[in-house]
Design a protein around this motif. Structure first.
Motif, short mmCIF file in Angstrom:
data_model
loop_
_atom_site.label_atom_id
_atom_site.label_comp_id
_atom_site.label_asym_id
_atom_site.label_seq_id
_atom_site.Cartn_x
_atom_site.Cartn_y
_atom_site.Cartn_z
N ALA A 133 0.83 -1.21 0.00
CA ALA A 133 0.00 0.00 0.00
C ALA A 133 0.87 1.26 0.00
CB ALA A 133 -0.93 -0.01 1.21
N LEU A 134 1.94 1.24 0.80
CA LEU A 134 2.86 2.38 0.80
C LEU A 134 3.53 2.54 -0.55
CD1 LEU A 134 4.73 2.35 4.24
CD2 LEU A 134 3.20 4.12 3.33
N ALA A 135 3.90 1.43 -1.19
CA ALA A 135 4.52 1.49 -2.51
C ALA A 135 3.59 2.15 -3.52
CB ALA A 135 4.91 0.09 -2.98
N ARG A 136 2.31 1.80 -3.46
CA ARG A 136 1.33 2.41 -4.39
C ARG A 136 1.26 3.92 -4.17
NH1 ARG A 136 -4.06 -1.20 -5.14
NH2 ARG A 136 -4.64 0.69 -6.28
N ARG A 137 1.31 4.35 -2.94
CA ARG A 137 1.26 5.78 -2.66
C ARG A 137 2.51 6.49 -3.18
NH1 ARG A 137 -0.03 6.46 3.59
NH2 ARG A 137 0.17 8.68 2.99
N LEU A 138 3.66 5.86 -3.01
CA LEU A 138 4.89 6.46 -3.53
C LEU A 138 4.87 6.51 -5.06
CD1 LEU A 138 7.65 4.84 -1.27
CD2 LEU A 138 7.03 7.26 -1.36
N PRO A 145 1.09 -2.90 -13.64
CA PRO A 145 1.16 -1.61 -14.31
C PRO A 145 -0.20 -0.99 -14.61
CG PRO A 145 2.83 -3.05 -15.21
CD PRO A 145 2.01 -3.88 -14.26
N ALA A 146 -1.16 -1.79 -15.03
CA ALA A 146 -2.49 -1.25 -15.34
C ALA A 146 -3.14 -0.65 -14.09
CB ALA A 146 -3.37 -2.34 -15.94
N THR A 147 -2.93 -1.31 -12.96
CA THR A 147 -3.48 -0.80 -11.70
C THR A 147 -2.81 0.52 -11.31
OG1 THR A 147 -3.92 -3.06 -10.94
CG2 THR A 147 -3.82 -1.33 -9.26
N LEU A 148 -1.50 0.55 -11.43
CA LEU A 148 -0.75 1.75 -11.07
C LEU A 148 -1.08 2.91 -12.01
CD1 LEU A 148 2.72 0.06 -10.43
CD2 LEU A 148 1.04 0.77 -8.71
#
Length: 400
Positions: free
Chosen positions: A84-89, A112-115
């Motif tokens: 979750a922290l990685a997604r925020r970064l 990648p599609a999610t990001l």
């Protein structure tokens, strides 16, 4: 010292999140960082990237090169809180660099599609053994395997011995370089469209790209390149020759340059000898010609031969090791070798940033982080607004 707080690099407005370990992903991050990008490296809490322990000698200094211009942030990507922290970064970034086995990001909910649904301009550079698609995509792959399957290993070494290898991890660094090229192209497209994309760089394909005519030579004429030792078959004279006190490289395979070399040898008649007069003839008589030149160079010192080659304008050069590079004024004048004030070792000389850009120069702005998570407060605080108490809780839980 080449440590400067002023960032004039071409990518000074680009933020990169670097995932992955060892060489391909981190070398891509190094290239982007050298060109000015703000590179935030995610490392597993505790030991961090194994590259911290790589290199020769008692004290491992290879990390100081590959992690320069980067910020170290500790993050456990194997737990949901870390993901979750990685997604925020990543939502704050322009580029994500990763070199995990294909499917790993997807397993962590970081496809990648999610990001890109959260960050449409995100460019995801993915480096792997066999690429993200195809029947081999889920196989584990290291640089040496890519070198073998890409054709490199088969042709390196002496003909009567098993395949050899280059003394550096060329498969990884080639893949990282192609990955970096892909990122730069994708940034150019994003400037027009506003949309990011995925850069898919495979180890074996990156090696294959530099194999010159290996495939079409077989496809058209049935020719299979074999190991040829120190020569490039058919290209002569172009080899390392022995002097009385060392070794020296001469590249005189072009007709007019070969003529100058023959004159320098005191044998001008060789330039018109039917065995050596043309490119094709020299290629057919390559071993004989190399023996003839080697017999001549053995009568000279390296210094004597070097002065002669410079005077006659013949492409040639000494066979350098690190000591010769560090002592050469041309290397210093070009910034090929720079001195960096490192945190662990003090002043340390290493290769400089490349390529040279006249208006937006690359450079080494900061040393490699000496501690895993050294920039946790700065990055988590500035980018995500996470305060000290929350950082302490995440640290205690093993998330960062």
């Amino acid at each position: 010292m080449m440590n400067t707080a002023t960032n004039t690099g071409a990518l000074s407005d680009i933020r990169v999140i670097e995932m992955g370990q060892l060489l391909a992903g981190p070398f891509c991050g190094q290239l982007l960082g050298d060109m000015g990008a703000d590179v935030v490296k995610l490392e597993p809490p505790g030991a961090g990237d194994p590259m911290r322990l790589w290199g020769l000698g008692e004290e491992k200094v290879q990390w100081e090169v590959i992690a320069r211009n980067k910020k170290s942030v500790s993050l456990n990507l194997r737990v949901p809180e870390g993901q979750a922290l990685a997604r925020r970064l990543i939502a704050t970034a322009d580029v994500l660099v990763e070199n995990f086995k294909p499917g790993t990001l997807e397993k962590w909910g970081l496809a990648p599609a999610t990001l890109q649904a959260e960050n449409p301009g995100l460019i995801v550079a993915r480096m792997s053994g066999y690429g993200q698609t195809g029947p081999y995509s889920d196989r584990a792959g290291f640089g040496g395997i890519g070198e073998a399957m890409g054709g490199w290993r088969y042709i390196v070494g002496e003909p009567d011995r098993p395949p050899s290898r280059m003394g550096v991890s060329i498969g990884d660094t080639l893949t990282a370089t192609y990955g970096c090229m892909g990122v730069l192209a994708a940034l150019h497209v994003r400037a027009r469209t506003g949309k990011g994309q995925v850069v898919d760089a495979a180890l074996y394909e990156s090696v294959l790209q530099v194999m010159e005519g290996l495939v079409p030579e077989f496809d058209h004429g049935g020719v299979i390149r074999e190991r040829s030792g120190s020569i490039l078959p058919g290209i002569a004279p172009s080899n390392v020759y022995t002097c009385s006190d060392g070794e020296y490289m001469i590249g005189a395979n072009k007709d007019e340059i070969w003529r100058r070399l023959a004159e320098a040898m005191g044998r001008p008649e060789l330039a018109d000898d039917p065995r050596y007069a043309t490119h094709i003839a020299r290629g057919k008589n390559q071993a004989e010609l190399d023996s003839l030149i080697d017999a001549w160079t053995r009568t000279l010192t390296v210094d004597e031969l070097d002065r002669l080659m410079i005077t006659c304008s013949i492409p040639a050069g000494r066979v350098y090791r690190a000591p010769e590079m560090l002592a050469d004024p041309h290397f210093a004048a070009r910034g090929a070798i720079v001195e960096v004030e490192t945190e662990r070792f003090g002043p340390l000389r290493m290769q400089g940033a490349f390529p040279h850009l006249s208006q937006t120069p690359s450079g080494v702005r900061s040393p490699a982080p000496s501690r895993v998570g050294q920039h946790n407060r700065e990055v988590y605080g500035d980018l995500l607004g996470i305060g000290g108490d929350e950082l302490a809780t995440l640290t205690a839980a093993g998330v960062i």
